[in-house]
Design a protein around this motif. Structure first.
Motif, mmCIF file in Angstrom:
data_model
loop_
_atom_site.group_PDB
_atom_site.id
_atom_site.type_symbol
_atom_site.label_atom_id
_atom_site.label_comp_id
_atom_site.label_asym_id
_atom_site.label_seq_id
_atom_site.Cartn_x
_atom_site.Cartn_y
_atom_site.Cartn_z
ATOM 1 N N UNK A 29 -43.949 13.518 72.463
ATOM 2 C CA UNK A 29 -45.099 12.873 71.839
ATOM 3 C C UNK A 29 -46.018 13.888 71.156
ATOM 4 N N UNK A 30 -46.876 13.373 70.317
ATOM 5 C CA UNK A 30 -47.871 14.207 69.664
ATOM 6 C C UNK A 30 -48.228 13.669 68.300
ATOM 7 N N UNK A 31 -49.428 13.982 67.872
ATOM 8 C CA UNK A 31 -49.900 13.495 66.571
ATOM 9 C C UNK A 31 -50.389 14.621 65.665
ATOM 10 N N UNK A 32 -50.226 15.867 66.100
ATOM 11 C CA UNK A 32 -50.689 16.979 65.254
ATOM 12 C C UNK A 32 -49.942 17.013 63.927
ATOM 13 N N UNK A 33 -48.727 16.493 63.907
ATOM 14 C CA UNK A 33 -47.925 16.515 62.681
ATOM 15 C C UNK A 33 -48.502 15.638 61.571
ATOM 16 N N UNK A 34 -49.344 14.684 61.911
ATOM 17 C CA UNK A 34 -49.832 13.731 60.914
ATOM 18 C C UNK A 34 -50.723 14.414 59.867
ATOM 19 N N UNK A 35 -51.837 14.986 60.308
ATOM 20 C CA UNK A 35 -52.720 15.695 59.359
ATOM 21 C C UNK A 35 -52.007 16.914 58.773
ATOM 22 N N UNK A 36 -51.224 17.612 59.612
ATOM 23 C CA UNK A 36 -50.499 18.794 59.136
ATOM 24 C C UNK A 36 -49.521 18.417 58.034
ATOM 25 N N UNK A 37 -48.899 17.257 58.162
ATOM 26 C CA UNK A 37 -47.959 16.801 57.139
ATOM 27 C C UNK A 37 -48.643 16.513 55.819
ATOM 28 N N UNK A 38 -49.781 15.824 55.892
ATOM 29 C CA UNK A 38 -50.522 15.563 54.662
ATOM 30 C C UNK A 38 -50.936 16.874 54.002
ATOM 31 N N UNK A 39 -51.453 17.803 54.791
ATOM 32 C CA UNK A 39 -51.892 19.087 54.237
ATOM 33 C C UNK A 39 -50.719 19.869 53.642
ATOM 34 N N UNK A 40 -49.570 19.818 54.295
ATOM 35 C CA UNK A 40 -48.385 20.497 53.792
ATOM 36 C C UNK A 40 -47.959 19.913 52.448
ATOM 37 N N UNK A 41 -47.962 18.594 52.353
ATOM 38 C CA UNK A 41 -47.594 17.949 51.085
ATOM 39 C C UNK A 41 -48.585 18.303 49.981
ATOM 40 N N UNK A 42 -49.873 18.257 50.298
ATOM 41 C CA UNK A 42 -50.890 18.611 49.300
ATOM 42 C C UNK A 42 -50.712 20.053 48.837
ATOM 43 N N UNK A 43 -50.400 20.949 49.765
ATOM 44 C CA UNK A 43 -50.203 22.363 49.428
ATOM 45 C C UNK A 43 -48.992 22.573 48.523
ATOM 46 N N UNK A 44 -48.064 21.613 48.533
ATOM 47 C CA UNK A 44 -46.882 21.701 47.676
ATOM 48 C C UNK A 44 -47.027 20.830 46.423
#
Length: 199
Positions: A93-108
């Motif tokens: 379980x975990x939800x840290x990937x949610x904001x991290x995923x958005x930020x990763x996509x924005x950075x790309x």
């Protein structure tokens, strides 16, 4: 000699059991660039395939609801990309990937309109979630035969708004479709599990 799977082969290669649509080539390239684990790529491909099937079903409505098909497919294909940075959340379980995923996509260079799915795919009950967001969330549940009544009710409400049909008709139609998709979950789950979490 056995072939070692790669991100492009998992994202784009032909599959037979289950038969899955390939991910969009630009998504496959992005997943390779960020070093996405193969288990994650397999998961994204399963969810993307179910989202495409949902869109096909919704698109046959008369009148069909206004849905940005590309946004839903991109969202389904990248919703968990943040697990590249938080690989423990691939098997726990975990939800840290949610904001991290958005930020990763924005950075790309991905637009906020498309990157939003990475951050909001698990928060479908928040105000302002539209049909596109709900379809990505629904695909992320039903690919493994998980049914969430509250989420399905929100989808039915949005479909009724577009079609004018009674809620019970929309519900029965959606329920029949989701049941059929859910009955095919075992091969998808096995295919995903056949890919390593690390490496």
């Amino acid at each position: 000699m056995t072939t070692v799977p790669t991100v492009p082969s998992v994202a784009l290669g032909a599959t037979s059991d289950p038969v899955l649509r390939p991910l969009p080539e630009e998504v496959a390239a992005l997943l390779a660039e960020v070093g996405a684990p193969l288990r994650l790529v397999a998961h994204l491909r399963c969810v993307h395939d179910v989202a495409a099937r949902l869109l096909d079903r919704v698109g046959r409505r008369d009148p069909a609801p206004a849905v940005d098909r590309w946004a839903v497919l991109f969202g389904a294909a990248t919703h968990d990309i943040g697990k590249t940075l938080h690989p423990g959340e691939l098997s726990g379980p975990g939800s840290r990937h949610e904001e991290a995923g958005r930020d990763l996509l924005l950075a790309h260079g991905v637009s906020p309109h498309l990157a939003r799915f990475a951050a909001n795919h698990a928060s479908w009950g928040t105000p302002g979630a539209g049909l596109e967001d709900l379809l990505v969330s629904l695909a992320d549940k039903v690919w493994k035969n998980k049914r969430v009544a509250e989420l399905e009710d929100l989808v039915v409400t949005e479909l009724c708004r577009a079609s004018g049909r009674p809620a019970w008709e929309e519900f029965l139609d959606l329920d029949e479709f989701l049941t059929a998709v859910g009955e095919e979950a075992d091969p998808r789950l096995a295919w995903q599990a056949a890919h390593p979490v690390h490496g």
